[in-house]
Design a protein around this motif. Structure first.
Motif, mmCIF file in Angstrom:
data_model
loop_
_atom_site.group_PDB
_atom_site.id
_atom_site.type_symbol
_atom_site.label_atom_id
_atom_site.label_comp_id
_atom_site.label_asym_id
_atom_site.label_seq_id
_atom_site.Cartn_x
_atom_site.Cartn_y
_atom_site.Cartn_z
ATOM 1 N N UNK A 1 31.353 51.488 43.368
ATOM 2 C CA UNK A 1 31.922 51.868 44.634
ATOM 3 C C UNK A 1 30.864 52.581 45.459
ATOM 4 N N UNK A 2 30.838 52.296 46.716
ATOM 5 C CA UNK A 2 29.856 52.896 47.606
ATOM 6 C C UNK A 2 30.363 54.161 48.279
ATOM 7 N N UNK A 3 31.554 54.583 47.944
ATOM 8 C CA UNK A 3 32.098 55.790 48.550
ATOM 9 C C UNK A 3 33.074 55.449 49.657
ATOM 10 N N UNK A 4 33.709 56.456 50.186
ATOM 11 C CA UNK A 4 34.643 56.200 51.284
ATOM 12 C C UNK A 4 33.889 55.757 52.533
ATOM 13 N N UNK A 16 29.327 40.270 54.798
ATOM 14 C CA UNK A 16 27.984 39.991 54.289
ATOM 15 C C UNK A 16 28.041 39.429 52.871
ATOM 16 N N UNK A 17 28.857 40.015 52.010
ATOM 17 C CA UNK A 17 28.990 39.515 50.641
ATOM 18 C C UNK A 17 29.544 38.100 50.633
ATOM 19 N N UNK A 18 30.503 37.805 51.515
ATOM 20 C CA UNK A 18 31.073 36.468 51.596
ATOM 21 C C UNK A 18 30.035 35.450 52.061
ATOM 22 N N UNK A 19 29.292 35.770 53.095
ATOM 23 C CA UNK A 19 28.284 34.839 53.633
ATOM 24 C C UNK A 19 27.159 34.611 52.622
ATOM 25 N N UNK A 49 31.645 35.942 46.410
ATOM 26 C CA UNK A 49 31.377 36.915 47.461
ATOM 27 C C UNK A 49 32.574 37.799 47.755
ATOM 28 N N UNK A 50 33.759 37.201 47.776
ATOM 29 C CA UNK A 50 34.975 37.988 48.015
ATOM 30 C C UNK A 50 35.213 38.959 46.868
ATOM 31 N N UNK A 51 35.042 38.484 45.637
ATOM 32 C CA UNK A 51 35.232 39.367 44.491
ATOM 33 C C UNK A 51 34.197 40.488 44.462
ATOM 34 N N UNK A 52 32.956 40.170 44.774
ATOM 35 C CA UNK A 52 31.913 41.197 44.837
ATOM 36 C C UNK A 52 32.212 42.209 45.941
ATOM 37 N N UNK A 53 32.654 41.730 47.085
ATOM 38 C CA UNK A 53 33.012 42.639 48.170
ATOM 39 C C UNK A 53 34.160 43.561 47.792
ATOM 40 N N UNK A 54 35.146 43.014 47.075
ATOM 41 C CA UNK A 54 36.274 43.837 46.627
ATOM 42 C C UNK A 54 35.802 44.936 45.673
ATOM 43 N N UNK A 55 34.941 44.555 44.735
ATOM 44 C CA UNK A 55 34.432 45.534 43.780
ATOM 45 C C UNK A 55 33.615 46.608 44.498
ATOM 46 N N UNK A 56 32.866 46.222 45.522
ATOM 47 C CA UNK A 56 32.027 47.188 46.226
ATOM 48 C C UNK A 56 32.831 48.195 47.031
ATOM 49 N N UNK A 57 33.929 47.780 47.655
ATOM 50 C CA UNK A 57 34.645 48.699 48.539
ATOM 51 C C UNK A 57 35.925 49.271 47.945
ATOM 52 N N UNK A 58 36.326 48.819 46.759
ATOM 53 C CA UNK A 58 37.569 49.323 46.172
ATOM 54 C C UNK A 58 37.372 50.745 45.666
ATOM 55 N N UNK A 59 38.343 51.582 45.920
ATOM 56 C CA UNK A 59 38.316 52.959 45.448
ATOM 57 C C UNK A 59 38.936 52.996 44.057
#
Length: 72
Positions: A1-4, A16-19, A49-59
């Motif tokens: 997680x990258x934080x709030x 960006x992760x999706x593209x 990309x969608x799964x990676x984006x979810x993992x990156x922004x999920x709290x």
């Protein structure tokens, strides 16, 4: 997680992760001999990309929620 993150930054990170996933999936599949491989690779790349984006922004921290007590 990258934080709030602010909502705009979350959407930019997800996009960006999706593209990147879509382009890398199509690029890798382009080197196979199957004619449909670029489309399928792009689809799998988009999913990654969608799964990676979810993992990156999920709290992932679980905060206790306040409980309402109703007394009769």
């Amino acid at each position: 997680m990258l934080g709030p993150l602010p909502q705009l930054h979350r959407w930019l990170l997800l996009t960006t992760a999706l593209v990147v996933g879509l382009a890398s999936g199509a690029w890798i599949a382009h080197f196979t001999v199957l004619p449909v491989a670029a489309t399928v690779g792009a689809a799998f790349g988009a999913l990654a990309g969608v799964l990676l984006g979810y993992v990156l922004v999920h709290d992932w921290s679980h905060r206790p929620r306040p409980v309402r007590v109703h007394r009769h």
